[in-house]
Design a protein around this motif. Structure first.
Motif, PDB file in Angstrom:
ATOM      1  N   ALA A  43      26.483  38.117  46.873  1.00  0.00           N
ATOM      2  CA  ALA A  43      25.663  36.908  46.087  1.00  0.00           C
ATOM      3  C   ALA A  43      25.646  35.504  46.434  1.00  0.00           C
ATOM      4  N   ASP A  44      26.314  35.660  47.596  1.00  0.00           N
ATOM      5  CA  ASP A  44      26.339  34.090  48.051  1.00  0.00           C
ATOM      6  C   ASP A  44      26.241  33.782  49.135  1.00  0.00           C
ATOM      7  N   ALA A  45      25.708  35.045  49.879  1.00  0.00           N
ATOM      8  CA  ALA A  45      25.413  34.880  51.707  1.00  0.00           C
ATOM      9  C   ALA A  45      24.086  34.513  51.379  1.00  0.00           C
ATOM     10  N   ALA A  65       9.399  43.005  44.461  1.00  0.00           N
ATOM     11  CA  ALA A  65       9.709  42.371  43.237  1.00  0.00           C
ATOM     12  C   ALA A  65      10.879  42.493  42.733  1.00  0.00           C
ATOM     13  N   ALA A  66      11.380  43.922  43.529  1.00  0.00           N
ATOM     14  CA  ALA A  66      13.445  44.267  43.377  1.00  0.00           C
ATOM     15  C   ALA A  66      13.917  43.959  44.717  1.00  0.00           C
ATOM     16  N   VAL A  67      13.397  43.437  45.415  1.00  0.00           N
ATOM     17  CA  VAL A  67      13.737  42.726  46.533  1.00  0.00           C
ATOM     18  C   VAL A  67      14.339  41.015  46.085  1.00  0.00           C
ATOM     19  N   PHE A  68      12.429  40.274  45.434  1.00  0.00           N
ATOM     20  CA  PHE A  68      13.312  38.710  45.291  1.00  0.00           C
ATOM     21  C   PHE A  68      13.808  38.910  44.474  1.00  0.00           C
ATOM     22  N   SER A  69      14.464  39.820  43.553  1.00  0.00           N
ATOM     23  CA  SER A  69      15.335  40.414  42.260  1.00  0.00           C
ATOM     24  C   SER A  69      16.859  39.855  42.523  1.00  0.00           C
ATOM     25  N   GLN A  70      17.317  39.767  43.997  1.00  0.00           N
ATOM     26  CA  GLN A  70      17.828  39.792  44.830  1.00  0.00           C
ATOM     27  C   GLN A  70      18.158  38.428  45.560  1.00  0.00           C
ATOM     28  N   GLY A  71      17.534  37.694  45.371  1.00  0.00           N
ATOM     29  CA  GLY A  71      17.670  36.236  45.808  1.00  0.00           C
ATOM     30  C   GLY A  71      17.126  36.805  47.299  1.00  0.00           C
ATOM     31  N   VAL A  72      16.627  37.539  47.773  1.00  0.00           N
ATOM     32  CA  VAL A  72      16.129  37.681  49.228  1.00  0.00           C
ATOM     33  C   VAL A  72      14.861  36.630  49.159  1.00  0.00           C
ATOM     34  N   LEU A  73      14.918  35.789  50.756  1.00  0.00           N
ATOM     35  CA  LEU A  73      13.506  34.916  50.960  1.00  0.00           C
ATOM     36  C   LEU A  73      13.156  35.265  52.055  1.00  0.00           C
ATOM     37  N   VAL A  74      11.508  36.092  51.626  1.00  0.00           N
ATOM     38  CA  VAL A  74      10.386  36.790  53.184  1.00  0.00           C
ATOM     39  C   VAL A  74      10.050  36.251  53.428  1.00  0.00           C
ATOM     40  N   TYR A  75      10.230  36.610  54.743  1.00  0.00           N
ATOM     41  CA  TYR A  75       8.508  35.894  56.144  1.00  0.00           C
ATOM     42  C   TYR A  75       8.368  36.557  55.707  1.00  0.00           C
ATOM     43  N   MET A 122      19.395  28.665  57.719  1.00  0.00           N
ATOM     44  CA  MET A 122      19.796  29.384  56.587  1.00  0.00           C
ATOM     45  C   MET A 122      21.731  29.117  56.670  1.00  0.00           C
ATOM     46  N   SER A 123      22.039  29.610  57.886  1.00  0.00           N
ATOM     47  CA  SER A 123      23.584  29.611  58.480  1.00  0.00           C
ATOM     48  C   SER A 123      23.930  27.966  58.127  1.00  0.00           C
ATOM     49  N   GLU A 124      23.088  27.004  58.540  1.00  0.00           N
ATOM     50  CA  GLU A 124      23.629  25.313  57.764  1.00  0.00           C
ATOM     51  C   GLU A 124      24.059  25.772  56.663  1.00  0.00           C
ATOM     52  N   GLU A 125      23.100  25.848  55.821  1.00  0.00           N
ATOM     53  CA  GLU A 125      22.969  25.912  54.157  1.00  0.00           C
ATOM     54  C   GLU A 125      23.908  26.524  53.621  1.00  0.00           C
ATOM     55  N   GLN A 126      24.402  27.627  55.162  1.00  0.00           N
ATOM     56  CA  GLN A 126      25.508  28.171  54.112  1.00  0.00           C
ATOM     57  C   GLN A 126      26.935  28.007  54.884  1.00  0.00           C
ATOM     58  N   ASP A 127      26.671  27.116  55.630  1.00  0.00           N
ATOM     59  CA  ASP A 127      27.964  26.432  55.769  1.00  0.00           C
ATOM     60  C   ASP A 127      28.568  25.544  55.091  1.00  0.00           C
ATOM     61  N   HIS A 128      27.368  24.102  54.667  1.00  0.00           N
ATOM     62  CA  HIS A 128      27.917  23.121  53.883  1.00  0.00           C
ATOM     63  C   HIS A 128      27.864  23.655  52.310  1.00  0.00           C
ATOM     64  N   ALA A 129      27.500  24.767  52.041  1.00  0.00           N
ATOM     65  CA  ALA A 129      28.100  25.884  50.507  1.00  0.00           C
ATOM     66  C   ALA A 129      29.576  25.234  50.450  1.00  0.00           C
ATOM     67  N   LYS A 130      29.978  26.427  51.580  1.00  0.00           N
ATOM     68  CA  LYS A 130      31.404  26.643  51.566  1.00  0.00           C
ATOM     69  C   LYS A 130      32.469  25.348  51.271  1.00  0.00           C
ATOM     70  N   PRO A 131      33.170  25.984  50.773  1.00  0.00           N
ATOM     71  CA  PRO A 131      34.671  24.795  50.505  1.00  0.00           C
ATOM     72  C   PRO A 131      35.507  24.191  51.556  1.00  0.00           C
ATOM     73  N   GLU A 132      35.876  23.107  51.458  1.00  0.00           N
ATOM     74  CA  GLU A 132      36.361  23.294  52.821  1.00  0.00           C
ATOM     75  C   GLU A 132      37.613  22.807  52.468  1.00  0.00           C
ATOM     76  N   ALA A 133      38.901  23.627  53.105  1.00  0.00           N
ATOM     77  CA  ALA A 133      40.182  23.540  53.043  1.00  0.00           C
ATOM     78  C   ALA A 133      40.918  22.468  52.019  1.00  0.00           C
ATOM     79  N   ASP A 134      40.373  21.632  52.131  1.00  0.00           N
ATOM     80  CA  ASP A 134      40.931  20.256  51.337  1.00  0.00           C
ATOM     81  C   ASP A 134      40.954  20.827  49.866  1.00  0.00           C
ATOM     82  N   ASP A 135      39.372  20.807  49.024  1.00  0.00           N
ATOM     83  CA  ASP A 135      39.160  21.294  48.775  1.00  0.00           C
ATOM     84  C   ASP A 135      39.400  22.412  47.634  1.00  0.00           C
ATOM     85  N   LEU A 136      40.304  23.590  47.974  1.00  0.00           N
ATOM     86  CA  LEU A 136      41.072  24.095  47.382  1.00  0.00           C
ATOM     87  C   LEU A 136      42.451  24.153  47.249  1.00  0.00           C
TER      88      LEU A 136
END
Length: 137
Positions: A43-45, A65-75, A122-136
């Motif tokens: 879900a978080d990918a 609509a089913a694809v959109f319901s999964q949070g998929v961005l369609v280009y 998208m990769s950059e946003e995913q990297d920013h969403a990951k918690p830092e090791a110190d945050d854990l």
């Protein structure tokens, strides 16, 4: 069976094995397959679908609509000179910034910088969403 991969040679080999059998584009079938593939993605990918078409289609709205319901961005990527702009926009979730176009398949490579930019963002946003090791701790 289709698997997600970032291996360049696997992608190139798969693309080279595709054959055009004539006839129209079955958007519903393609979107239903995308739904099944994205169903196994965490879900978080980040989920992005690049949907390329050279034609028109209708009757695919429930599958989209089913694809959109999964949070998929369609280009939507339109190729050709007689594209149905309403269909391209509908595929892109009514977001004109997610509609890419070129006149013919020979010019399709001109869209690669835009596609690369989307993937990098998208990769950059995913990297920013990951918690830092110190945050854990």
């Amino acid at each position: 069976e289709l698997d997600f991969t970032d291996d360049h040679s696997t992608i190139v080999t798969a693309a080279q094995s595709l054959r055009y059998n004539g006839g129209g584009t079955n958007f519903r079938l393609a979107l239903d397959q995308a739904y099944l593939l994205f169903n196994g993605v965490p879900a978080d990918a980040p989920k992005v679908l690049f949907f390329q078409t050279d034609g028109e289609c209708s009757g695919f709205e429930s599958s989209l609509a089913a694809v959109f319901s999964q949070g998929v961005l369609v280009y939507s990527i339109g190729v050709g000179s007689s594209l149905d702009q309403d269909v391209l926009l509908k595929l892109a979730g009514d977001d004109p910034s997610r509609v890419l176009q070129c006149d013919d398949y020979d010019k399709l490579a001109t869209l690669l910088p835009a596609v690369s930019e989307v993937v990098a963002k998208m990769s950059e946003e995913q990297d920013h969403a990951k918690p830092e090791a110190d945050d854990l701790d």
